[in-house]
Design a protein around this motif. Structure first.
Motif, short mmCIF file in Angstrom:
data_model
loop_
_atom_site.label_atom_id
_atom_site.label_comp_id
_atom_site.label_asym_id
_atom_site.label_seq_id
_atom_site.Cartn_x
_atom_site.Cartn_y
_atom_site.Cartn_z
N LEU A 215 29.21 32.88 60.75
CA LEU A 215 29.02 34.03 61.62
C LEU A 215 28.94 34.94 60.77
N PHE A 216 28.97 35.48 59.87
CA PHE A 216 28.07 36.51 59.12
C PHE A 216 26.67 35.73 59.11
N THR B 10 33.91 29.44 58.95
CA THR B 10 33.56 29.92 60.64
C THR B 10 33.18 31.60 59.68
N GLN B 11 33.72 32.49 59.36
CA GLN B 11 33.75 33.97 59.72
C GLN B 11 32.71 34.19 58.55
N HIS C 254 39.42 28.82 59.06
CA HIS C 254 38.97 30.23 59.44
C HIS C 254 37.81 31.18 58.07
N SER C 255 37.78 30.44 57.44
CA SER C 255 37.30 31.60 56.17
C SER C 255 35.37 31.17 56.40
#
Length: 66
Positions: free
Chosen positions: A54-55, A50-51, A47-48
């Motif tokens: 995306l950022f 991926t975030q 999750h981290s």
């Protein structure tokens, strides 16, 4: 006395308990330059990552959701 068949660790992000194999990830939970890397579960690691990806994509392309 209760014995544990394997070492258990808690994810520093979500707090759930995992075996060593399922909590191999290490990430900084804050944006500070000297933030320590802490143990997180595989789900929080994905999750981290991926975030963060995306950022960077949105930042580099100038793409906005609005």
């Amino acid at each position: 006395m209760k014995t544990v068949p394997f070492l258990q660790h808690h994810c520093r992000n979500c707090g759930e308990i995992f075996c060593d194999k399922c909590s191999q990830g290490r990430i900084a939970l804050t944006a500070e330059d000297n933030a320590p890397l802490v143990r997180v579960c595989d789900r929080c690691m994905v999750h981290s990552a991926t975030q963060l990806l995306l950022f960077f994509i949105f930042t580099l392309t100038g793409f906005t959701l609005l």
